[in-house]
Scaffold this motif. Structure first.
Motif, PDB file in Angstrom:
ATOM      1  N   UNK A 182       0.720  -1.096   0.361  1.00  0.00           N
ATOM      2  CA  UNK A 182      -0.498   0.095   0.165  1.00  0.00           C
ATOM      3  C   UNK A 182       0.870   1.254   0.100  1.00  0.00           C
ATOM      4  N   UNK A 183       0.570   2.385  -0.123  1.00  0.00           N
ATOM      5  CA  UNK A 183       1.142   3.702  -0.644  1.00  0.00           C
ATOM      6  C   UNK A 183       2.250   3.899  -1.352  1.00  0.00           C
ATOM      7  N   UNK A 184       3.127   3.010  -2.044  1.00  0.00           N
ATOM      8  CA  UNK A 184       3.211   2.837  -2.826  1.00  0.00           C
ATOM      9  C   UNK A 184       3.284   3.687  -4.274  1.00  0.00           C
ATOM     10  N   UNK A 185       4.256   5.211  -4.020  1.00  0.00           N
ATOM     11  CA  UNK A 185       3.882   6.288  -4.904  1.00  0.00           C
ATOM     12  C   UNK A 185       4.790   6.154  -6.199  1.00  0.00           C
ATOM     13  N   UNK A 186       4.498   5.603  -8.007  1.00  0.00           N
ATOM     14  CA  UNK A 186       5.854   5.670  -8.429  1.00  0.00           C
ATOM     15  C   UNK A 186       5.847   7.233  -9.329  1.00  0.00           C
ATOM     16  N   UNK A 187       7.036   7.757  -9.478  1.00  0.00           N
ATOM     17  CA  UNK A 187       6.791   9.191 -10.120  1.00  0.00           C
ATOM     18  C   UNK A 187       6.343   9.147 -11.082  1.00  0.00           C
ATOM     19  N   UNK A 188       7.212   8.021 -12.023  1.00  0.00           N
ATOM     20  CA  UNK A 188       6.986   8.128 -13.271  1.00  0.00           C
ATOM     21  C   UNK A 188       7.049   6.793 -14.367  1.00  0.00           C
ATOM     22  N   UNK A 189       5.298   6.516 -15.210  1.00  0.00           N
ATOM     23  CA  UNK A 189       4.796   5.204 -15.065  1.00  0.00           C
ATOM     24  C   UNK A 189       5.133   4.994 -17.368  1.00  0.00           C
ATOM     25  N   UNK A 190       6.008   4.521 -17.528  1.00  0.00           N
ATOM     26  CA  UNK A 190       5.694   4.415 -18.802  1.00  0.00           C
ATOM     27  C   UNK A 190       4.094   3.469 -19.206  1.00  0.00           C
ATOM     28  N   UNK A 191       3.518   2.754 -19.061  1.00  0.00           N
ATOM     29  CA  UNK A 191       2.593   2.424 -19.740  1.00  0.00           C
ATOM     30  C   UNK A 191       1.887   1.379 -18.050  1.00  0.00           C
ATOM     31  N   UNK A 192       0.492   1.534 -18.133  1.00  0.00           N
ATOM     32  CA  UNK A 192      -0.106   1.354 -17.184  1.00  0.00           C
ATOM     33  C   UNK A 192      -0.606  -0.552 -17.648  1.00  0.00           C
ATOM     34  N   UNK A 193      -0.592  -1.999 -17.626  1.00  0.00           N
ATOM     35  CA  UNK A 193      -0.613  -2.821 -18.345  1.00  0.00           C
ATOM     36  C   UNK A 193      -2.021  -3.723 -17.512  1.00  0.00           C
ATOM     37  N   UNK A 194      -2.373  -4.161 -18.388  1.00  0.00           N
ATOM     38  CA  UNK A 194      -2.920  -6.024 -17.679  1.00  0.00           C
ATOM     39  C   UNK A 194      -2.458  -6.688 -16.898  1.00  0.00           C
ATOM     40  N   UNK A 195      -3.109  -7.677 -15.672  1.00  0.00           N
ATOM     41  CA  UNK A 195      -2.645  -8.256 -15.256  1.00  0.00           C
ATOM     42  C   UNK A 195      -2.225 -10.099 -15.999  1.00  0.00           C
ATOM     43  N   UNK A 196      -1.514  -9.676 -17.023  1.00  0.00           N
ATOM     44  CA  UNK A 196      -0.505 -10.314 -18.405  1.00  0.00           C
ATOM     45  C   UNK A 196       0.760 -10.101 -17.769  1.00  0.00           C
ATOM     46  N   UNK A 197       1.283 -12.101 -18.080  1.00  0.00           N
ATOM     47  CA  UNK A 197       3.153 -11.182 -18.342  1.00  0.00           C
ATOM     48  C   UNK A 197       3.356 -11.485 -19.377  1.00  0.00           C
ATOM     49  N   UNK A 198       4.406 -10.591 -19.419  1.00  0.00           N
ATOM     50  CA  UNK A 198       4.893  -9.163 -20.867  1.00  0.00           C
ATOM     51  C   UNK A 198       6.689 -10.070 -20.853  1.00  0.00           C
ATOM     52  N   UNK A 199       7.085 -10.279 -21.516  1.00  0.00           N
ATOM     53  CA  UNK A 199       8.665 -10.194 -21.689  1.00  0.00           C
ATOM     54  C   UNK A 199       8.773  -8.975 -23.860  1.00  0.00           C
ATOM     55  N   UNK A 200      10.338  -9.106 -23.086  1.00  0.00           N
ATOM     56  CA  UNK A 200      10.751  -8.449 -23.896  1.00  0.00           C
ATOM     57  C   UNK A 200      10.989  -6.704 -23.563  1.00  0.00           C
ATOM     58  N   UNK A 201      12.624  -6.295 -24.193  1.00  0.00           N
ATOM     59  CA  UNK A 201      12.649  -4.817 -23.864  1.00  0.00           C
ATOM     60  C   UNK A 201      13.350  -4.856 -22.602  1.00  0.00           C
ATOM     61  N   UNK A 202      13.814  -6.633 -22.015  1.00  0.00           N
ATOM     62  CA  UNK A 202      14.389  -6.389 -21.291  1.00  0.00           C
ATOM     63  C   UNK A 202      13.654  -7.355 -19.907  1.00  0.00           C
ATOM     64  N   UNK A 203      12.370  -7.748 -20.093  1.00  0.00           N
ATOM     65  CA  UNK A 203      11.880  -8.883 -19.365  1.00  0.00           C
ATOM     66  C   UNK A 203      11.604  -9.833 -20.156  1.00  0.00           C
ATOM     67  N   UNK A 204      12.561 -10.816 -18.865  1.00  0.00           N
ATOM     68  CA  UNK A 204      12.029 -12.212 -19.351  1.00  0.00           C
ATOM     69  C   UNK A 204      11.037 -13.291 -18.293  1.00  0.00           C
ATOM     70  N   UNK A 205      11.628 -14.246 -19.350  1.00  0.00           N
ATOM     71  CA  UNK A 205      10.306 -15.640 -19.154  1.00  0.00           C
ATOM     72  C   UNK A 205      11.542 -15.980 -18.736  1.00  0.00           C
ATOM     73  N   UNK A 206      12.383 -16.550 -18.170  1.00  0.00           N
ATOM     74  CA  UNK A 206      12.813 -17.925 -17.453  1.00  0.00           C
ATOM     75  C   UNK A 206      14.319 -17.777 -18.549  1.00  0.00           C
ATOM     76  N   UNK A 207      14.750 -16.537 -17.953  1.00  0.00           N
ATOM     77  CA  UNK A 207      16.408 -15.759 -18.726  1.00  0.00           C
ATOM     78  C   UNK A 207      16.194 -15.099 -20.010  1.00  0.00           C
TER      79      UNK A 207
END
Ligand code: IMP
Ligand code: MG
Length: 178
Positions: A140-165
């Motif tokens: 609770x109460x985590x303040x994020x100052x800058x957000x690129x994109x708000x996304x739905x609750x689905x697993x994403x990969x690419x642009x640095x993000x991994x799935x098992x590396x």
């Protein structure tokens, strides 16, 4: 790691969309800290692509540093400490620190990092994340100052993000299809 496995990945955010949004955030940060310097902290490994693109869009004197932290499993969730595998190289005391994250999910990692960073007395502490999945937040109460994109609750990969590396090197953000 099973490299023989193939996944269907559907493009969710193109390289063009990412570039455009990152340029906007870079311009906002440039305005916010005009006349000062910033200390960019890349949280390894997921944030490497975002950090390098963002750094190029911030027109200010800058230090770039790296930190590697391990994420705990459910059993250690309440420990409230973050395990630092690789720490920063310099003191952040009196610095305008910007923590650059790939994605905020439960918020556990960032809230623990915030406490750690605050204890080191930066001048200012700013959180910048490429992606945010607010539906998954448990902190609770985590303040994020800058957000690129708000996304739905689905697993994403690419642009640095991994799935098992894997898939960090995709130039776009995609959903892994079940
Ligand atoms: P949390 O906010 O502490 O739950 O953890 C966020 C971390 O979990 C991120 O830095 C990522 O490493 C990882 N993560 C969360 N969601 C995803 C996803 O959809 N794809 C890839 N990694 C993810
Ligand atoms: Mg991460």
């Amino acid at each position: 790691m099973d490299y023989s496995k193939k996944h269907n990945i559907s493009v969710y955010l193109t390289e063009e969309q990412l570039d455009k949004r990152i340029a906007e955030i870079g311009a906002q940060i440039t305005e916010r800290f005009r006349g000062e310097s910033v200390y960019l902290v890349c949280i390894l490994k997921g944030s490497i692509f975002f950090t390098t693109e963002l750094a190029k869009r911030i027109e200010l004197p800058m230090t770039i540093d790296f930190m590697s932290v391990s994420s705990y499993g459910a059993s250690t969730k309440s420990s409230g400490v973050v395990n630092v595998k690789k720490d920063l190289e310099h003191s952040i005391e009196g610095e305008n620190v910007i923590i650059v994250e790939d994605i905020v999910d439960s918020g556990n990692t960032l809230s623990r990092l915030m406490s750690l960073f605050e204890s080191r007395h930066p001048k200012t502490l700013t959180i910048c994340t490429l992606l945010d999945k607010p539906d998954r937040r448990v902190v609770e109460g985590l303040q994020v100052d800058y957000t690129g994109f708000v996304i739905p609750d689905k697993f994403v990969v690419g642009y640095g993000l991994d799935y098992d590396q894997r898939y960090r090197n995709l130039p776009y953000i995609g959903f892994v299809e079940e």
